[in-house]
Write an enzyme that holds these catalytic residues in place. Sequence first.
Site, short mmCIF file in Angstrom:
data_model
loop_
_atom_site.label_atom_id
_atom_site.label_comp_id
_atom_site.label_asym_id
_atom_site.label_seq_id
_atom_site.Cartn_x
_atom_site.Cartn_y
_atom_site.Cartn_z
CG HIS A 160 -1.98 -0.97 1.10
ND1 HIS A 160 -2.87 -0.98 0.00
CD2 HIS A 160 -2.36 -2.00 2.18
CE1 HIS A 160 -3.69 -2.17 0.52
NE2 HIS A 160 -3.41 -2.57 1.62
CG ASP A 196 -2.86 -8.20 0.40
OD1 ASP A 196 -2.15 -8.60 1.44
OD2 ASP A 196 -4.11 -7.60 0.65
CG HIS A 198 -6.89 -5.16 1.57
ND1 HIS A 198 -6.52 -6.04 2.60
CD2 HIS A 198 -8.23 -4.75 2.32
CE1 HIS A 198 -7.31 -6.17 3.43
NE2 HIS A 198 -8.43 -5.39 3.15
CG ASP A 285 -5.17 -10.05 2.99
OD1 ASP A 285 -4.87 -10.54 2.12
OD2 ASP A 285 -5.09 -8.81 3.20
#
Length: 344
Positions: A160, A196, A198, A285
């Site tokens: 991120h 991932d 996200h 995740d």
Amino acid sequence: MRVIYSDDHRLHDGGKELIGGELVPQFEKPARMDMVLGQLDARGFTDRVGPDAIGLEPALRVHDKDYLDFLASAWDDWSAEQPDQSFALAFTFGMRRLRQEPGKSIHQRLGWYAFDAAAPLVAGSWQAIQSSLDCAITGQRLVASGASSAFALCRPPGHHAMRDMAGGYCYINNAAAAAQAFLDGGATKVALLDVDYHHGNGTQDIFYETDKVFFVSLHGHPDQEYPYFAGQAEETGRGAGEGANHNYPLVWGSDWQAYGAALDDGIAKITKAGAEVLVVSLGVDTFEADPISHFKLKSPDYLVMGERIASLGLPTLFIMEGGYAVEEIGINTVNTLEGFLQKG
């Protein structure tokens, strides 16, 4: 497969984060790595080394110097002004129509160099951040030197982190730094696959205008999921990077059937792009029991994921990102690595 790991990550224990309108204990915590290490040991991944002391040059290739200078000094500046506070966290942000400069106070700079309230800093954070980068670049150098694969067990994670902003538990973008290091070492095209849950908004931000890094991200749909302001399918790159950025936003409840189809398509695009080496932002995740995610992948699905990644036949560097169902994070991480090795 050699594993690169440093215990320095324990120095970064961020305290709390703002999520869903509530200040809660951080989901990104040192115990995550203990679960991965336990599974690595139990399943024979015992070729483990500490990272080399690399320095910040790889980070400077993908991040602004002013931003890295801020990360290096933020805790000292915070503790000088807020000596009784156990962690530093932005609560006001330099958004549109506000004054567009970092300012001088620690509060101004925390809000300028972060895009959310999920990137706290504590006394040991900077050392942990640097060590996480060291793990990634040590793994990159192993693969560049001829290893068929390596696993950088990085914490804090990085995907991120944008060129000049922290967020989503991330400070330095380890995967981006590794991809750039492959280019600097002579590779003409690097594939970066982000699995991932996200969206890897930081990685997209860093490479959006180049065709040297072919970026593929599978993630929760930004209409429903963090980071909300990046990750739509129509974001395909800009300028020289047009066509080198591919997002696969998937809705809540997506299971392996939907996820696997998207992964197959992304892998086909990587194959067509002609990359010489692969970096994988490995977040698990996507698991059905992850506390902050909404996909429905099961533990055996990660074995298949690893096999599909191996089908590319590329030298591959895995870099640890997210995964917060702590009891299962190790199982799912090692399942991915085992699937990769079995197919390879």
